[in-house]
Design a protein around this motif. Structure first.
Motif, mmCIF file in Angstrom:
data_model
loop_
_atom_site.group_PDB
_atom_site.id
_atom_site.type_symbol
_atom_site.label_atom_id
_atom_site.label_comp_id
_atom_site.label_asym_id
_atom_site.label_seq_id
_atom_site.Cartn_x
_atom_site.Cartn_y
_atom_site.Cartn_z
ATOM 1 N N MET A 1 0.846 -1.195 0.000
ATOM 2 C CA MET A 1 0.000 0.000 0.000
ATOM 3 C C MET A 1 0.886 1.251 0.000
ATOM 4 S SD MET A 1 -3.259 0.933 2.429
ATOM 5 C CE MET A 1 -3.758 -0.697 2.792
ATOM 6 N N SER A 2 0.406 2.300 -0.658
ATOM 7 C CA SER A 2 1.168 3.553 -0.688
ATOM 8 C C SER A 2 1.311 4.120 0.716
ATOM 9 C CB SER A 2 0.460 4.582 -1.562
ATOM 10 O OG SER A 2 0.486 4.178 -2.899
ATOM 11 N N LYS A 3 2.211 5.087 0.844
ATOM 12 C CA LYS A 3 2.434 5.737 2.136
ATOM 13 C C LYS A 3 1.146 6.416 2.593
ATOM 14 C CE LYS A 3 6.084 8.464 4.286
ATOM 15 N NZ LYS A 3 6.097 7.692 5.508
ATOM 16 N N GLN A 4 0.884 6.265 3.875
ATOM 17 C CA GLN A 4 -0.361 6.837 4.397
ATOM 18 C C GLN A 4 -0.066 7.996 5.342
ATOM 19 O OE1 GLN A 4 -1.847 2.827 5.718
ATOM 20 N NE2 GLN A 4 -3.720 3.601 4.791
ATOM 21 N N ARG A 5 -1.099 8.795 5.568
ATOM 22 C CA ARG A 5 -0.931 9.879 6.547
ATOM 23 C C ARG A 5 -2.296 10.295 7.097
ATOM 24 N NH1 ARG A 5 0.238 15.541 3.277
ATOM 25 N NH2 ARG A 5 -1.660 15.489 2.026
ATOM 26 N N VAL A 6 -2.229 11.024 8.198
ATOM 27 C CA VAL A 6 -3.435 11.538 8.848
ATOM 28 C C VAL A 6 -3.406 13.060 8.734
ATOM 29 C CG1 VAL A 6 -4.635 11.782 11.065
ATOM 30 C CG2 VAL A 6 -3.575 9.597 10.446
ATOM 31 N N ILE A 7 -4.562 13.654 8.486
ATOM 32 C CA ILE A 7 -4.661 15.113 8.475
ATOM 33 C C ILE A 7 -5.327 15.551 9.777
ATOM 34 C CG2 ILE A 7 -5.597 17.144 7.297
ATOM 35 C CD1 ILE A 7 -5.679 15.519 4.728
ATOM 36 N N VAL A 8 -4.688 16.442 10.499
ATOM 37 C CA VAL A 8 -5.293 17.002 11.711
ATOM 38 C C VAL A 8 -5.635 18.454 11.414
ATOM 39 C CG1 VAL A 8 -4.932 17.595 14.137
ATOM 40 C CG2 VAL A 8 -4.025 15.445 13.235
ATOM 41 N N ILE A 9 -6.886 18.815 11.674
ATOM 42 C CA ILE A 9 -7.327 20.187 11.433
ATOM 43 C C ILE A 9 -7.419 20.895 12.779
ATOM 44 C CG2 ILE A 9 -9.065 21.674 10.361
ATOM 45 C CD1 ILE A 9 -7.960 19.631 8.371
ATOM 46 N N GLY A 10 -6.642 21.935 12.958
ATOM 47 C CA GLY A 10 -6.711 22.682 14.213
ATOM 48 C C GLY A 10 -5.496 22.405 15.076
ATOM 49 N N GLY A 11 -4.882 23.458 15.579
ATOM 50 C CA GLY A 11 -3.656 23.325 16.363
ATOM 51 C C GLY A 11 -3.798 23.851 17.773
ATOM 52 N N GLY A 12 -4.963 23.644 18.381
ATOM 53 C CA GLY A 12 -5.099 23.914 19.814
ATOM 54 C C GLY A 12 -4.637 22.682 20.579
ATOM 55 N N LEU A 13 -5.007 22.603 21.847
ATOM 56 C CA LEU A 13 -4.512 21.493 22.668
ATOM 57 C C LEU A 13 -4.877 20.135 22.085
ATOM 58 C CD1 LEU A 13 -5.173 22.800 26.288
ATOM 59 C CD2 LEU A 13 -2.965 22.453 25.179
ATOM 60 N N ALA A 14 -6.134 19.954 21.659
ATOM 61 C CA ALA A 14 -6.556 18.641 21.171
ATOM 62 C C ALA A 14 -5.833 18.288 19.875
ATOM 63 C CB ALA A 14 -8.071 18.622 20.958
ATOM 64 N N GLY A 15 -5.746 19.227 18.960
ATOM 65 C CA GLY A 15 -5.113 18.955 17.666
ATOM 66 C C GLY A 15 -3.625 18.655 17.816
ATOM 67 N N LEU A 16 -2.958 19.412 18.681
ATOM 68 C CA LEU A 16 -1.525 19.182 18.872
ATOM 69 C C LEU A 16 -1.288 17.850 19.577
ATOM 70 C CD1 LEU A 16 -0.349 22.778 19.892
ATOM 71 C CD2 LEU A 16 -0.136 21.680 17.667
ATOM 72 N N ALA A 17 -2.122 17.542 20.582
ATOM 73 C CA ALA A 17 -1.957 16.268 21.299
ATOM 74 C C ALA A 17 -2.181 15.100 20.340
ATOM 75 C CB ALA A 17 -2.919 16.198 22.485
ATOM 76 N N ALA A 18 -3.206 15.206 19.494
ATOM 77 C CA ALA A 18 -3.473 14.138 18.523
ATOM 78 C C ALA A 18 -2.296 14.009 17.561
ATOM 79 C CB ALA A 18 -4.767 14.431 17.762
ATOM 80 N N THR A 19 -1.794 15.129 17.091
ATOM 81 C CA THR A 19 -0.656 15.123 16.165
ATOM 82 C C THR A 19 0.541 14.391 16.770
ATOM 83 O OG1 THR A 19 -1.366 17.215 15.202
ATOM 84 C CG2 THR A 19 0.940 16.644 14.904
ATOM 85 N N MET A 20 0.843 14.741 18.023
ATOM 86 C CA MET A 20 1.998 14.124 18.685
ATOM 87 C C MET A 20 1.833 12.624 18.829
ATOM 88 S SD MET A 20 2.236 16.953 21.687
ATOM 89 C CE MET A 20 2.728 15.783 22.938
ATOM 90 N N LYS A 21 0.644 12.228 19.272
ATOM 91 C CA LYS A 21 0.440 10.805 19.570
ATOM 92 C C LYS A 21 0.397 9.975 18.290
ATOM 93 C CE LYS A 21 0.173 7.722 22.676
ATOM 94 N NZ LYS A 21 1.290 7.537 23.633
ATOM 95 N N ILE A 22 -0.165 10.537 17.241
ATOM 96 C CA ILE A 22 -0.226 9.807 15.968
ATOM 97 C C ILE A 22 1.173 9.734 15.359
ATOM 98 C CG2 ILE A 22 -1.143 9.909 13.609
ATOM 99 C CD1 ILE A 22 -3.705 11.215 14.902
#
Lengths: 251, 644
Positions: free
Chosen positions: B1-22
């Motif tokens: 499968m091709s390279k995958q990625r996640v898009i996170v919309i929003g860079g407040g606490l929830a968006g940044l925490a999700a970004t870090m953990k993913i």
């Protein structure tokens, strides 16, 4: 009697490369107004004093309570946050200009990405092992917390850069804010493990050596961060590191 | 499968925490934000973050935190999520400490904790009175580090316009609007996380920042996603009145001993310091001897409203009450509350260390938001590996933070929002990655026609907006919407007013067609975006208002006097538990209760049978269609709330 009004002159610029021009707006006076509430009033009826319909003024803002750092501009010649610039304390006409040390995007909005890039240079972060449960952090004495807290209030607003005679559009001086951030992380009980890596960029061209000691930064900081203390402290750390580097090379 | 990625919309606490953990799990993340993430609205959170670390040896525990949370939310919160969040509270605080947050300390160097509303324990860790700012900065720094490491890519000054759905309705990317160049493009992503915060701007003036329009979550609703509990809007008891913004005065002012009062005598115009103690009405302390000034926010706001509007006791005859800290030393106040006292002084010109502050309630937070799923374990916690966690009703589209709906029930406790934002961001990480690894086709391999079509739709939409030459200024129409909502869908809700409000909002929707795009330049022109956001705010105001109109009960922040169950003054929640236990055992001895209590308990039960449900709005024929869903209340028996 004529109705009380607020007169605002705004330096506008349509795009990065176009030339700037001034427009004057006159709006009805409201008590407790600040610069942003006036810009909002203008936006609802964007007509100049001469009666010309114009596009609403572009500016950056978000929190409106001086914690996000977005709304920096030069107001009556002084760089500051526009949300906390109360009209009742300003001489009229109130003159609004974009910051001059960053490229203008449009009107009062400027591009401050250089500041965020400089935070990368000084590794302004904690080098942690992971985001899983590794128990509590290190204990910290109350006095250290007091100093660190003050430093950590930096909003990356750019006031210190705008006020600095050494920082310009065309050079690469890192400026006071990232130097102070390097101090913040170097005083953390764990952050100091990579202290040397934060000192390296400060020794290079555009580093702490370019500070001319004008001390305008500390005057301009809206959060009263002791920036000159930070610069002095980091100069000391940099000097010690330079000696260490020489020593290490010889041995 | 091709390279995958996640898009996170929003860079407040929830968006940044999700970004870090993913990203930590080796998954590439594209982080999209309307503005530099460091300027997100999370910076406005002041007082602190809850976690039952029990530093003060008060016997606090995650279970008590859990109980306080669901009771504070009037039992409308989904209990396994609330429980898991509270159990993770201490971990989240310790993690933030490790990430360098400059939390206040005890003499021994431990984290210090203060009191907050809706609990009797010291459970709130804090960094002065700018805790949200400090937490956001710590996460911003981590994401910058991940950016340098190459696993995170940031797109700031970009706006999310909608999810891209493939033929099966699965989200495979997002349409993104470059706010400088004006270009509209597609970004492929195997999952999209909406961490786009709350909708305070629907009310025009609130404690929220200028970007909090709720437009991203509303666009998901317009694309078919379910929206939960929209009518539950938190009104914070203490804000500084203003005509551009109602600036928050943190609950921590009361957590540190601040007292709320009004002069006992209506029209008493003496300066506050000249009014002797016995001529002051400390109404929260008198009405709620146990919790005093630290009653939950819904209760506090209602009482202030009652004292000012019904009692006519507002300061100077206006809608204002005193919040008084002047009995503390300047040094103490500066160390623990410096940030918020500076804000008050800067914006009013009055020193709150010397004079009582003047405050009034303001729209602050949305308990409701986009509907999201979860997978519980048998113990009533959450299975952190499950791809269902935080998933919206559109497959592949996730939501976290204030944008979701299920943690705070009918009323959020102070200092639980920072926890819920960071917790949801971190908690969802493993599940999102599991989801992405198991999709049958990577977004990268999906035919480009799917993406081109989605972009084309938005381009047409924006071309239409740019061509709008009507008579209405969009900013002025927004102002009207806000004032309408403040006047009718705030603390006290009445059905006739709500019905009229809904009609007026529908008129606004008509009037929206007649706005003028007052700026037609291509480069850095926020006006077309704003007109689009205004459309979404109109839709969202309908969800809120219709939800409020249909919910004929009084629960938490949703107060309808007409449907108040009128709890007897001498009633104790334990009485209900006794009754409930008898009922579970098969036989209720009605004689063991007073007839008044018995009647009340029956009313309470009947009301819960009908209304202890999440309201779910779905976009049908241009209007919100509202249905009701069960709430998991299996861990703590819902019971009457009481704080006195």
């Amino acid at each position: 009697m004529a109705e009380k009004t607020i007169t605002i002159q705004i330096k506008r610029q349509d795009s990065r490369d176009s030339s700037s021009y001034w427009q004057t707006f006159e709006i009805p006076y409201k008590p407790n107004s600040n610069v942003i509430s006036c810009l909002m009033d203008i936006r609802r009826n964007p007509v100049t004093k001469e009666g010309k319909q114009v596009p609403p003024v572009i500016w950056e803002c978000n929190c409106l309570e001086e914690v996000c750092g977005a709304c920096t501009m030069v107001i009556n010649g002084r760089v500051r946050q526009s949300c906390s610039a109360l009209i009742d304390t300003l001489a009229q006409p109130v003159r609004l200009q974009p910051m001059s040390k960053f490229p203008v995007v449009r009107d009062l909005a400027v591009d401050r990405s250089r500041m965020f890039e400089n935070l990368k240079k000084v590794k302004a972060w904690m080098q942690v092992d992971g985001y899983h449960d590794l128990g509590p952090g290190a204990k910290v004495p109350e006095t250290n917390q007091g100093i660190a807290y003050k430093l950590s209030e930096c909003m990356t607003c750019g006031c210190c850069m705008e006020a600095c005679p050494q920082f310009s559009l065309n050079n690469n001086f890192i400026g006071a804010a990232p130097i102070s951030q390097a101090r913040l992380f170097n005083m953390n009980p764990v952050g100091k493990f990579i202290a040397e890596q934060r000192l390296q960029p400060l020794m290079e061209a555009g580093g702490i050596g370019d500070c001319g000691n004008a001390q305008n930064c500390v005057e301009a900081c809206p959060k009263s961060i002791p920036l000159t203390e930070s610069i002095a402290e980091m100069s000391k750390q940099v000097s010690v590191q330079m000696f260490k580097n020489i020593f290490q090379k010889r041995s | 499968m091709s390279k995958q990625r996640v898009i996170v919309i929003g860079g407040g606490l929830a968006g940044l925490a999700a970004t870090m953990k993913i990203a930590e799990q080796g998954m590439q993340v594209l982080l999209v934000s309307f503005l530099p993430v460091k300027r997100s609205h999370s910076v406005c959170a002041q007082g602190g973050i809850n976690g039952a670390v029990n530093i003060k040896g008060e016997g606090d525990s995650p279970d008590i935190h859990f109980y306080d949370t669901v009771k504070g939310g009037d039992f409308l919160g989904h209990q396994p999520l609330c429980k898991d969040m509270c159990y993770n509270g201490p971990f989240v605080i310790h993690l933030m400490d490790r990430l360098g947050v400059t939390f206040n300390r005890t003499p021994e160097g431990n984290l210090d904790f203060r009191r907050f509303g809706g609990t009797l324990h010291h459970r709130t860790a804090f960094a002065g009175a700018t805790t949200g700012q400090q937490l956001l900065y710590a996460l911003d720094e981590q994401v910058r580090r991940l950016e340098v490491e190459g696993i995170v890519e940031k797109m700031e000054w970009h706006e999310y316009l909608g999810a891209i759905l493939n033929d099966e309705g699965r989200c495979v990317g997002a349409v993104i609007h470059n706010l400088r160049s004006g270009e509209i493009v597609s970004e492929r992503g195997d999952a999209v996380v909406l961490a786009t915060g709350g909708p305070g701007l629907v009310y025009g003036r609130s404690t929220n920042s200028a970007v909090c329009t709720g437009t991203a979550t509303t666009s998901a609703y317009l694309q078919g996603a379910k929206y939960g509990n929209g009518e539950f809007i938190q009104i914070h008891p203490s804000a500084i009145p203003g005509h551009d913004k109602l600036r928050l005065m943190s609950e921590s002012a009361r957590g540190e001993g601040g007292r709320v009062w009004v002069p006992r005598k209506p029209g008493d115009n003496r300066p506050p310091k000249q009014i002797p103690d016995n001529e002051r009405y400390y109404f929260l302390e008198e009405r709620y001897p146990l919790f005093g000034n630290l009653v939950p926010r819904d209760v506090g706001s209602r009482e202030i409203y009652d004292v000012c509007i019904n009692g006519g006791l507002g300061v100077g005859g206006e809608n204002k009450v005193y919040l008084d800290l002047t009995h503390h030393s300047r040094e103490h106040l500066n160390r623990r509350l410096g940030g918020i006292l500076e804000i008050y002084e800067k914006f009013t010109g009055v020193d709150p260390r010397e004079n009582p502050m003047e405050i009034f309630p303001a729209v602050h937070y949305s308990m409701g938001g986009i509907w999201t799923d979860y997978e519980r374990t048998e113990e009533g916690l959450i299975n952190h590996e499950s791809p269902r966690n935080q998933s919206t009703s559109l497959t592949g589209l996730y939501a976290a933070g204030e944008a979701d709906y299920q943690y705070h029930g009918a009323n959020r406790l102070g200092a639980n929002s920072l926890l819920s934002c960071i917790y949801t961001g971190l908690m969802m990480g493993p599940g999102v990655v599991n989801y992405v690894k198991n999709v049958d086709q990577a977004a990268e391999d999906i035919p480009s026609s799917v993406f081109e079509k989605a972009v084309q739709e938005k381009k047409e939409r924006f071309d239409q907006i740019k061509a709008m030459k009507g008579k209405e200024n969009p900013y002025a129409l927004h102002h009207e919407l806000g004032e309408l909502m403040i006047a009718n869908v705030l603390i006290v809700r009445e059905n006739d007013k709500l019905e009229k409000t809904l009609d007026v909002i529908n008129e606004y929707e008509e009037r929206w067609n007649n706005v003028e795009c007052v700026d037609t330049q291509v480069w850095t022109n926020p006006v077309p975006s704003y007109i689009n956001q205004l459309y979404n705010m109109i839709q969202l105001s309908k969800i809120i208002t219709k939800g409020a109109m249909l919910r004929n009960e009084f629960r938490g922040a949703h107060y309808k006097p007409e449907f108040d169950l009128n709890q007897p003054k001498d009633f104790k929640p334990e009485t209900y538990l006794e009754y409930y236990e008898q009922k579970q055992n098969g036989k209720v001895n009605e004689d063991s209760f007073t007839p008044e209590h018995m009647e009340y308990m029956k009313r309470f039960e009947a009301n819960n049978d009908k209304w202890l449900k999440s309201s779910i709005a779905q976009f049908k024929n241009g209007q919100p269609d509202i249905t009701y869903e069960e709430v998991d209340t299996s861990l703590v028996t819902p019971r009457p709330r009481k704080y006195d």
